[in-house]
Design an enzyme around this catalytic site. Structure first.
Site, mmCIF file in Angstrom:
data_model
loop_
_atom_site.group_PDB
_atom_site.id
_atom_site.type_symbol
_atom_site.label_atom_id
_atom_site.label_comp_id
_atom_site.label_asym_id
_atom_site.label_seq_id
_atom_site.Cartn_x
_atom_site.Cartn_y
_atom_site.Cartn_z
ATOM 1 N N ILE A 61 11.703 42.354 76.909
ATOM 2 C CA ILE A 61 11.862 43.365 74.793
ATOM 3 C C ILE A 61 10.542 42.395 74.220
ATOM 4 O O ILE A 61 10.860 41.135 74.532
ATOM 5 C CB ILE A 61 13.100 43.858 74.923
ATOM 6 C CG1 ILE A 61 12.877 45.126 73.708
ATOM 7 C CG2 ILE A 61 13.871 42.540 74.538
ATOM 8 C CD1 ILE A 61 14.294 45.259 73.593
ATOM 9 N N CYS A 62 10.036 43.080 73.167
ATOM 10 C CA CYS A 62 9.796 42.367 72.126
ATOM 11 C C CYS A 62 9.787 42.962 70.578
ATOM 12 O O CYS A 62 10.996 43.565 71.004
ATOM 13 C CB CYS A 62 8.507 42.027 72.555
ATOM 14 S SG CYS A 62 7.306 43.463 72.116
ATOM 15 N N ARG A 63 9.204 42.647 69.908
ATOM 16 C CA ARG A 63 9.562 43.816 68.547
ATOM 17 C C ARG A 63 9.358 44.998 68.479
ATOM 18 O O ARG A 63 10.048 46.227 68.695
ATOM 19 C CB ARG A 63 8.753 42.529 67.588
ATOM 20 C CG ARG A 63 9.110 43.932 66.341
ATOM 21 C CD ARG A 63 8.556 43.457 64.769
ATOM 22 N NE ARG A 63 8.071 41.958 64.979
ATOM 23 C CZ ARG A 63 7.212 41.206 63.938
ATOM 24 N NH1 ARG A 63 6.717 41.718 63.509
ATOM 25 N NH2 ARG A 63 7.178 39.795 64.164
#
Length: 110
Positions: A61-63
């Site tokens: 996951i990232c932004r």
């Protein structure tokens, strides 16, 4: 080509006990992250990949999904089983999934 045949999962399907790898930068992590996530910024992943278990599914996951897509591609190419979390921490927050911060403030997506 990046993203071709890339496994993608919705935030609501990430198991509470799943291995969630957060590849955002430190300031983003500190502002708000999933409580059980493991933080390895994308810029450090090549050097720290040995910290990521190869015997289980990895949720990345990232932004919003761009950096995590790069991480998933690299991990899968190197033998891991990784999937991109669709919509990233932005979708995580919208879905009402639990978040904590390292700042003492209300967790948020930075």
């Amino acid at each position: 080509m990046l993203g071709e045949n890339m496994p993608v999962v919705e935030v609501t399907t990430v198991p509470a006990d799943g291995y969630l790898l957060d590849v955002r930068e430190i300031d983003e992590w500190q502002a708000g992250h999933a409580p059980h996530a493991v933080h390895i910024p994308l810029t450090e992943l090549a050097q720290r990949a040995g910290e990521v278990p190869q015997d289980q599914q990895v949720y990345v996951i990232c932004r919003v999904g761009g950096r995590s897509a790069q991480a998933v591609q690299a991990l899968n190419d190197a033998g891991w089983r990784a999937a991109n979390v669709a919509g990233g921490m932005t979708a995580w927050a919208v879905a009402g999934r639990e978040m904590v911060s390292e700042t003492g403030e209300e967790p948020r997506v930075a």
